[in-house]
Design an enzyme around this catalytic site. Sequence first.
Site, PDB file in Angstrom:
ATOM      1  N   CYS A  57     -80.851  63.487 -39.196  1.00  0.00           N
ATOM      2  CA  CYS A  57     -80.243  64.794 -39.446  1.00  0.00           C
ATOM      3  C   CYS A  57     -80.186  65.586 -38.146  1.00  0.00           C
ATOM      4  CB  CYS A  57     -81.085  65.576 -40.452  1.00  0.00           C
ATOM      5  SG  CYS A  57     -81.221  64.740 -42.037  1.00  0.00           S
ATOM      6  N   ASP A 100     -71.933  67.107 -19.242  1.00  0.00           N
ATOM      7  CA  ASP A 100     -71.693  66.169 -20.342  1.00  0.00           C
ATOM      8  C   ASP A 100     -70.708  66.731 -21.357  1.00  0.00           C
ATOM      9  OD1 ASP A 100     -73.516  64.247 -19.418  1.00  0.00           O
ATOM     10  OD2 ASP A 100     -75.206  65.271 -20.372  1.00  0.00           O
ATOM     11  N   SER A 107     -81.106  61.381 -19.113  1.00  0.00           N
ATOM     12  CA  SER A 107     -82.438  61.416 -19.707  1.00  0.00           C
ATOM     13  C   SER A 107     -83.158  60.092 -19.498  1.00  0.00           C
ATOM     14  CB  SER A 107     -82.342  61.733 -21.192  1.00  0.00           C
ATOM     15  OG  SER A 107     -81.563  60.774 -21.850  1.00  0.00           O
ATOM     16  N   LEU A 119     -85.633  62.888 -48.841  1.00  0.00           N
ATOM     17  CA  LEU A 119     -85.074  61.534 -48.903  1.00  0.00           C
ATOM     18  C   LEU A 119     -85.297  60.801 -47.581  1.00  0.00           C
ATOM     19  CD1 LEU A 119     -83.508  59.611 -50.766  1.00  0.00           C
ATOM     20  CD2 LEU A 119     -81.396  60.436 -49.719  1.00  0.00           C
ATOM     21  N   ARG A 158     -85.681  67.542 -46.496  1.00  0.00           N
ATOM     22  CA  ARG A 158     -85.416  66.170 -46.035  1.00  0.00           C
ATOM     23  C   ARG A 158     -86.324  65.142 -46.718  1.00  0.00           C
ATOM     24  NH1 ARG A 158     -85.902  66.371 -39.830  1.00  0.00           N
ATOM     25  NH2 ARG A 158     -87.474  67.907 -40.367  1.00  0.00           N
ATOM     26  N   GLU A 191     -64.673  64.266 -30.690  1.00  0.00           N
ATOM     27  CA  GLU A 191     -64.998  64.432 -32.112  1.00  0.00           C
ATOM     28  C   GLU A 191     -64.047  65.373 -32.853  1.00  0.00           C
ATOM     29  OE1 GLU A 191     -69.239  64.885 -33.046  1.00  0.00           O
ATOM     30  OE2 GLU A 191     -68.661  66.608 -34.258  1.00  0.00           O
ATOM     31  N   HIS A 196     -78.348  51.415 -26.842  1.00  0.00           N
ATOM     32  CA  HIS A 196     -78.727  51.621 -28.243  1.00  0.00           C
ATOM     33  C   HIS A 196     -79.567  50.463 -28.766  1.00  0.00           C
ATOM     34  CE1 HIS A 196     -75.105  54.027 -27.554  1.00  0.00           C
ATOM     35  NE2 HIS A 196     -75.804  54.934 -28.207  1.00  0.00           N
TER      36      HIS A 196
HETATM   37  N1  GLN Z   1     -77.298  63.673 -20.208  1.00  0.00           N
HETATM   38  C1  GLN Z   1     -77.557  63.331 -21.556  1.00  0.00           C
HETATM   39  C2  GLN Z   1     -78.648  62.276 -21.651  1.00  0.00           C
HETATM   40  O1  GLN Z   1     -78.751  61.474 -20.801  1.00  0.00           O
HETATM   41  C3  GLN Z   1     -76.324  62.817 -22.230  1.00  0.00           C
HETATM   42  C4  GLN Z   1     -76.572  62.515 -23.673  1.00  0.00           C
HETATM   43  C5  GLN Z   1     -75.347  62.091 -24.416  1.00  0.00           C
HETATM   44  O2  GLN Z   1     -74.360  61.720 -23.827  1.00  0.00           O
HETATM   45  N2  GLN Z   1     -75.370  62.134 -25.723  1.00  0.00           N
HETATM   46  O3  GLN Z   1     -79.389  62.227 -22.586  1.00  0.00           O
END
Ligand code: GLN
Length: 766
Positions: A526, A609, A443, A19, A17, A615, A705
């Site tokens: 990554c 989850d 989380s 780069l 990794r 995807e 985000h």
């Molecule tokens: N339960 C996970 C979290 O809260 C869900 C993460 C996710 O949806 N990518 O991190």
Amino acid sequence: MSTLTSVSGFPRIGQNRELKKIIEGYWKGANDLAAVKSTAAELRAKHWKLQQAAGIDLIPSNDFSYYDQMLDTAILLNVIPKRYERLAFENQEDTLFAMARGYQGEKGDVTALPMKKWFTTNYHYLVPEVEPGEEIKLNSTKPFDEFNEAKALGILTKPVLIGPYTFLKLARTDQATELEYDKGLVNAVAAVYAEVLTKFNELGAEWLQLDEPYLVLDKEPGDVELFKTLYTKILAAKAGVKVLLNTYFGHIADVYETVNLLGFDGIGLDLNEGREENFEAVAKYGVASNTTIFAGVINGRNIWRNNYATSLGLVDALKQVTPNVAISTASSLLHVPFSTECETGIPVDDLKHFAFAVEKLGELKEVAVLADATEDEKKASAALAANQALFDGTRVATDPAVADRVNGLSADDYVRQPAREERQKLQREALGLPLLPTTTIGSFPQTKEVRAERAKLRKGEITKEAYDEFIKAQIDACIKHQEEIGLDVLVHGEFERNDMVEYFGQNLNGFLFTKNAWVQSYGTRCVKPPIVWGDVSRAKPITVEWSAYAQSRTDHVMKGMLTGPVTILNWSWPREDITHEEQTKQLALAIRDEVLDLEAAGIKVIQIDEAALREKLPLRKSDWHVKYLDWAVPAFRLVHSAVKPTTQIHTHMCYSEFNDIIRDIDAMDADVISFEASRGDLVVLDAIHDAHFETEAGPGVYDIHSPRIPSEQEIEERIYEILKKMDVEKVWINPDCGLKTRGNAETWPSLEHLVAAAKAVRAKLG
Ligand code: GLN
Ligand code: ZN
């Protein structure tokens, strides 16, 4: 002439990794751009030489990128929104990084371009934005520079570009621009590609590869015309350089006839995904006499060894139709790790079953050599014999008990009783939650401290007991804080987990872990997926102790937190000897055991989850159900069908683009779903409304985000918008996704505002 070998693209991040490290160093100000450029050049040289040493004929160039090849293509075409140009950076690289990651500093404040998943992979590309009146022109010398760079090393490469059709289909254009599809924009884009072709002709390139993966999707009206218009113009500029039209991730049977008539020198077909359809098309329409078929037989999406006998069979079958067959990777090798060389932790007897990018070069060459061999030579070939032995012997760790359990399943195991409506009533009584209950996705911020403690445990610097005490203290503090701000359904915070898939893999039978098998996910990020190495079962309870501990620390409802079977499989390297359906069932049974243990330990709300369910939704609509949803959705039901009616099952998805599969999402039969919704335009709410969606739902009310703290009023407004479309009894209030990547500084005030907003709305509803 011996059979040509061609690689579609090679991983660019570097064996270790390199780069990633140098670019992130540049962002942090630890090194300058010159250092980035020199590491990049070293990596390119190393990767070209590796391919040369492996005897590859057509070695790609311009498959390198500082961030993403879609973004490079946008810059090449001058598709740079004004807001980035206005920053007026001296270096094109800085403009590129601003487009990729946003920029906040002395030159201005702009957000990044949106990012989306690249077809059915976990690689994300940046979505180019064509502004009205944009001047499309050749704006970069990157492809030519890299070609010359390789040439100076004595390697005549095959430059690779994303093709104009895929570019236009994936770019965002406003309506006015869309109307210009057949005029200005299309002509201008075609003109730039024609110019590129001419330029490569002058530079002495022999082949140019244009990637058109979008061709494997269903066609909308006008698509085939668009493709033809573009390529008629581009191919008119063709002088000496040969053009390879490369397709992957599926078949192009619906346009093969057209493509074959356009006069490409090469057509790349994926013979892994979409094998039968591609074959049928070739057999039916033949191959133009000057066209070579690039048979994509080396899988670029998985890490198991190629079966030479199968590949040779495919090549032979093609040779019945045309003598002009080259051998190629089925897609770019970008989606597999660098080399098995570093995986000293895996026993050699297991490791021999895997081929990462470097090993795949060897496979490609060996298959090509064998394709030219006589029957006698094949019989004497040690390479072929060794390969055959891999497939004759046991490849994975099988467990008859797992197979028995799967075979013993009956239709009832996939159905939860009683019906959801009835359950929802019982749960309301049992859980005693207010209207518009508030919760989070699982989380909480994984601080440096948490990661440091885990690293210490890994290195043996602290005992397991000390680590567990540390995690318990984290949980205690997190619970206390959640109680203080008044959330309704609490979580323990997931401090003990490194990653939502790896954590479960490490606690299940049937998984292998790599040390260095990194694959680019986006930019410098990554991922390191675990390998499904055998039949999967649960060795012992995984999360029960943590959840039970957390529940013992509060009178509030504590939500248990699991990763679903479809997501675990989609974010792992799956087996190739049994179907994905079969593997998902095994995983579902393992997680089902965990669900039932959580319930027995007193956990009343369990979230499973399925962040990656969408995807792997097949690219062709006609395949959605038969090839995927028809087993993926039941697998989810299998996980939770045996719980008591009062146990509330939640699921979570990191996107809201499920309008078109809304009924399938409802058929997962969860009681509650939370999903990302704050960035999108909430059209999913219309779909929820129109489909009479039964699952209670928490459309995320703020974007996790971004470090921005949403105001109470903003969230309140958001809630009212949601209530316009949904029955208040069915609405949950939660953020978009897990808070793991955020800091505590912005997380807690944001959640305070969320709770206050929910309370304010409740009060007004009376
Ligand atoms: N339960 C996970 C979290 O809260 C869900 C993460 C996710 O949806 N990518 O991190
Ligand atoms: Zn999420």
